[in-house]
Design a protein around this motif. Structure first.
Motif, mmCIF file in Angstrom:
data_model
loop_
_atom_site.group_PDB
_atom_site.id
_atom_site.type_symbol
_atom_site.label_atom_id
_atom_site.label_comp_id
_atom_site.label_asym_id
_atom_site.label_seq_id
_atom_site.Cartn_x
_atom_site.Cartn_y
_atom_site.Cartn_z
ATOM 1 N N LEU A 128 0.827 -1.211 0.000
ATOM 2 C CA LEU A 128 0.000 0.000 0.000
ATOM 3 C C LEU A 128 0.858 1.256 0.000
ATOM 4 O O LEU A 128 0.598 2.196 -0.744
ATOM 5 C CB LEU A 128 -0.945 0.003 1.199
ATOM 6 C CG LEU A 128 -2.237 -0.769 1.052
ATOM 7 C CD1 LEU A 128 -3.017 -0.767 2.352
ATOM 8 C CD2 LEU A 128 -3.072 -0.221 -0.084
ATOM 9 N N ARG B 171 -2.014 -1.316 -5.764
ATOM 10 C CA ARG B 171 -3.439 -1.390 -5.441
ATOM 11 C C ARG B 171 -4.075 -2.723 -5.846
ATOM 12 O O ARG B 171 -5.215 -2.978 -5.515
ATOM 13 C CB ARG B 171 -4.204 -0.232 -6.103
ATOM 14 C CG ARG B 171 -3.827 1.133 -5.530
ATOM 15 C CD ARG B 171 -4.133 1.192 -4.037
ATOM 16 N NE ARG B 171 -3.758 2.443 -3.432
ATOM 17 C CZ ARG B 171 -2.660 2.656 -2.727
ATOM 18 N NH1 ARG B 171 -1.792 1.692 -2.532
ATOM 19 N NH2 ARG B 171 -2.391 3.830 -2.192
ATOM 20 N N GLY C 206 -8.267 -0.489 -4.060
ATOM 21 C CA GLY C 206 -7.588 -1.654 -4.618
ATOM 22 C C GLY C 206 -8.308 -2.956 -4.333
ATOM 23 O O GLY C 206 -9.429 -2.964 -3.825
#
Length: 144
Positions: A41, A46, A78
């Motif tokens: 992250l 994502r 995501g």
């Protein structure tokens, strides 16, 4: 020298990552799993695929880590997908009714416990081909 109980490999392709843990995911090693997903992250990844083929055991702390990561990744726009979960994790996902978050199969479509038909999983993602350079562990360790 004994191998650590969990090693995590990561292979990126653009904004997508393949995470491959090898070993056992339990209370002692789950911080490595959390850290690897958080790092994705932070790096702007994502779409995260987690290939669990090399995981020999995963307890409820692993399930909790994947659920928490799924919430965070979804909130960031995501997706998180688990592939080839060990039987213990597949059963926990089925019992909790949350396997659809990861495997892309409808609720109740996983096979019954051991002694019955094998668990079905989603197909391997297209980017899972063997990279030209073998991945190196990004996180490894024993008890934290």
């Amino acid at each position: 020298m004994p191998l650590p109980p969990l090693t995590i490999y990561r292979h990126d392709r653009r904004k997508r990552a393949l995470i491959t843990p090898a070993g056992e995911i339990d209370l002692d090693t789950v911080p490595l799993v959390r850290a690897s997903l958080e790092r994705c992250l932070r790096d702007g990844i994502r779409t995260i695929d987690v290939d669990l083929t090399l995981v020999t055991f995963c307890d409820c702390s692993g399930l909790n880590a994947f659920l928490h990561a799924s919430q965070r990744i979804t909130a960031a726009g995501g997706t998180l997908r688990l592939h080839h979960p060990p039987r213990t994790l597949a059963l926990m996902l089925d019992i909790a009714g949350c396997e659809f978050l990861f495997l892309g199969v409808p609720f109740g479509q996983l096979s019954p416990p051991p002694g019955y038909a094998p668990v079905t999983t989603a197909p391997v993602p297209p980017h899972r081909s063997v990279p030209s350079v073998p991945p190196v562990p990004v996180l490894s360790g024993g008890a934290v």
